[in-house]
Design a protein around this motif. Sequence first.
Motif, PDB file in Angstrom:
ATOM      1  N   TYR A   1     -11.025 -15.232  14.055  1.00  0.00           N
ATOM      2  CA  TYR A   1     -11.193 -14.897  15.457  1.00  0.00           C
ATOM      3  C   TYR A   1     -11.281 -16.168  16.306  1.00  0.00           C
TER       4      TYR A   1
ATOM      5  N   GLU B   1      -5.446 -13.897  15.034  1.00  0.00           N
ATOM      6  CA  GLU B   1      -5.371 -12.782  14.093  1.00  0.00           C
ATOM      7  C   GLU B   1      -4.858 -13.253  12.739  1.00  0.00           C
ATOM      8  N   TRP B   2      -3.772 -14.019  12.762  1.00  0.00           N
ATOM      9  CA  TRP B   2      -3.146 -14.480  11.536  1.00  0.00           C
ATOM     10  C   TRP B   2      -3.167 -16.001  11.481  1.00  0.00           C
TER      11      TRP B   2
ATOM     12  N   PRO C   1       1.911 -12.948  19.074  1.00  0.00           N
ATOM     13  CA  PRO C   1       0.631 -12.587  19.705  1.00  0.00           C
ATOM     14  C   PRO C   1       0.598 -12.884  21.205  1.00  0.00           C
TER      15      PRO C   1
END
Length: 878
Positions: free
Chosen positions: A44, A47-48, A88
């Motif tokens: 956090y 995400e990846w 993202p």
Amino acid sequence: MKICNLGPWVVRNPTALPCDENGHYLPPHYQPPPPPDDNRPELYPFEWRIDFDFAYQHFVEVQNSEGSINKAIEWWAAALLQHEDCPPWTSAQELYETIDNVQKGNAPWKTYKIRYQGPVPPGTPPKWMTETYELVTRDALQLAENQLLTTDFEKDITSVPYLQFDKEGRRVWSNLMSGDWAYKQATSIAEDPNTHGAMFVPIVAGSDKTTVSVATGHQEYHPVYMSPGILTNSARRARGTGVLPVAFLPIPKANRKQRKTVAFQKFSRQMYHMSLARVFAPLKPAMTTPKVIRCSDGHFRRAILGLGPYIANYPEQVWLAGIVSGWCPKCDARPTDLDGAGAVRRSHNTTDVFINSFSPSVLWDDYGIRADVIPFTHGFPRADIHELLSPDLLHQVIKGTFKDHIVSWVNEYLHLVHGETRANEIIDDIDRRISAVPPFPGLRRFPDGRDFLQWTSDDSKALMKVYLPAIAGHVPPKMVKCVAAFLDFCYLARRNALNTDTLTELDAALARFHEHRTIFTETGVRTDISLPRQHFLKHYSRSIQLFGSPNGLCSSITESKHIKAVKEPWRRSSRFKALKQMLRTNCRLDKMASARHHFAMRGMMEGTTLSYTAKMLRGEPPEPPNRPTDDEDDDGGPAPGPRVMSSVELARTLLNWSLERGYPKNVEDLATFIGQPKFPELIRRFLFDQLNPNSKIPSSAIAVDDLPYFGGSISVFHPAVARFYAPSDLCGAGGMCQERIRSNPCWRGEYPRRDTVFISLDPDQPGMHGMVVGRVFLFFSFVFQDVPYSCALVHWLVPIVKDDNTGMWVVRPKFSGNGRRSLAVIHLDSVVRATHLIGVYGSGLLPVDFPHEDSLDAFAAFYVSKYADHHMHEFLVA
Ligand SMILES: [Zn+2]
């Protein structure tokens, strides 16, 4: 908190006891509580892994513009389109917002407006009186807490002041916490029932103006940096979050006439001190009442903060100490005779007494005190700016005394004595001599020309390594002795750890320097030598006892910070009202650095982006963090890992040299191949010595036929790697350094490079007394009677004398009766490390095109340079 490896005997102050988050001390051996679980995904706000790596690469590593990031995101979107997926972010702005959501490393900037409040003259007042100035700062306490929490430094923290002693019982000073100052402060904290058991955290601060160039002129910034004093010197010198900008001071501007007015000088100085007081104000309550903070080992501790040593160059020291320019900020020595006897140390207390007793003009003329300035440290407990000003190796020693003074004075001397034409010939020859030195790990070729203005501090440090042999023969012996004494002072002062003997040597070197530097007044180069930067050297010995090695408190630390904190963020800004954009960039860089570290500690930065992602998709857990791996391509420099015994090994990863380079395996064929017909016999003599270590008859007295016969195969190596403990040099976290020693017939496809090494004959003797030098003609290994041997074929160079002027040993190559080189096969275990030999040039001039690769063949004698690096200086001091 872990304590770094400190040596055999350490006395620690009873402070820094772990407590709970309410400040209640814990029983011994109590485990720290786990970090709070924020129930957020581990990466956090990313995400990846690819999301974080993408942001890190573009924002931190390459520092791409917004336009470039937009384009990269668009390409990424195009690649995902056929999979009906999307990246993202849709723009760089969205990526920035994600970075802003990183909570770690957060310490927002605030702006304070400042205006002149004094009397205004009739008519139109000068612009500086009506202008609004901005101090931009962030919460120093929060920043200190962030720095202490970062696990980067878990192993580089000395949370408790200590007195360190070596095996001989000598006191050792290195990190700030090993100094008398920290110990005394912590003792008073331990003795006070309200603060007993608290951890003393001094804050090292530094400020320095820096300039960025713009088309319309220069833009100045005045950043202030801070660093927790409980970090080790190496951690503070390393790049990272150990030193961070805490403020940008306002810079008042006025025209030349206004700058000289009393009102402007008073206002600008008072604004400076008021700003600094504001910057460090958040620390003040925690200087008397313990503040519970969480440390990198997970424990809470009650911390008592304090203002620590302050890093500044001379003009800034003058401002900080509230003195008149030309005077010393540490003592009241008169500007006309700064190094004279009888000077008394300054302190806030004595200054207060003087201010209450004398008129401003007497204070100015007789004591060098400005009555209109009260140093900001006045308002803080246990802080006295005169004591806290730290030595500054960069400006006082490297750029100051060496480059600006000595090197210039030597050139001026040559002009005075020889006239311009001959002086320039000699100066050109000094340049050629410098270029003629053999290669050595860490020694870069010197830049052409003598454009001192363009010199970096690294250029000055490089010149120190080779300067003395280059001037010897061209200047009087006393001048050579003067430079040698100064270099000794400099190399001693730059050590990472100094003991009582080192301090005695340091003082002796300074005394020698003072004695011999009169050559520059005797020859008419100078009328006097009373220079504030040079005078500060007199305060080194005491400062080292107070604050440890100066290398952890040098302005090179703040200067190198300018690049990340000011220059690069400035280049990324639109250049209009750039500071706000720069601060935002700084904030984001801090957050990304903290996030990366946090992820790495959880194994989320292992492998490549692709391999890690594949692993996650297979549902496998991340691997625990790996230790750093060795980089085989390094020519020299820091060696990773903990402190271990010194060693020299053949570079076994290059085992296929023998095949690739066509070296014959057979000893006789190899002897022919390398043009050394005696090689087989030398191996046999070597084996005799190895097999008969206690023989009273030397192998040289044995007939060849009576020596062990060797007919096996031989593997040849071009480099060997020496590893040794050298914490004063550019080293790994464990203080280890490595260097590659070369014996290569065609170095970089151009010429043979045969490096020289120290060979230990008697390890009980100090320095050169127990050693000779060997020039390596072959590194090789073989097996005899199932025992592997790593060896070198060397040409002996034997010590003849220690030169009186340079203080360096001189060695001479040894030849046999028929004029052939005296060679021997030696075991690699007897090789200590590489040595740097520099020709004894004499008083003649070198040929104009003298090739440096011929240096080790061209001279009859060589200086064993003790200034090649710090380890060498320490090791050759005897
Ligand atoms: Zn002084």
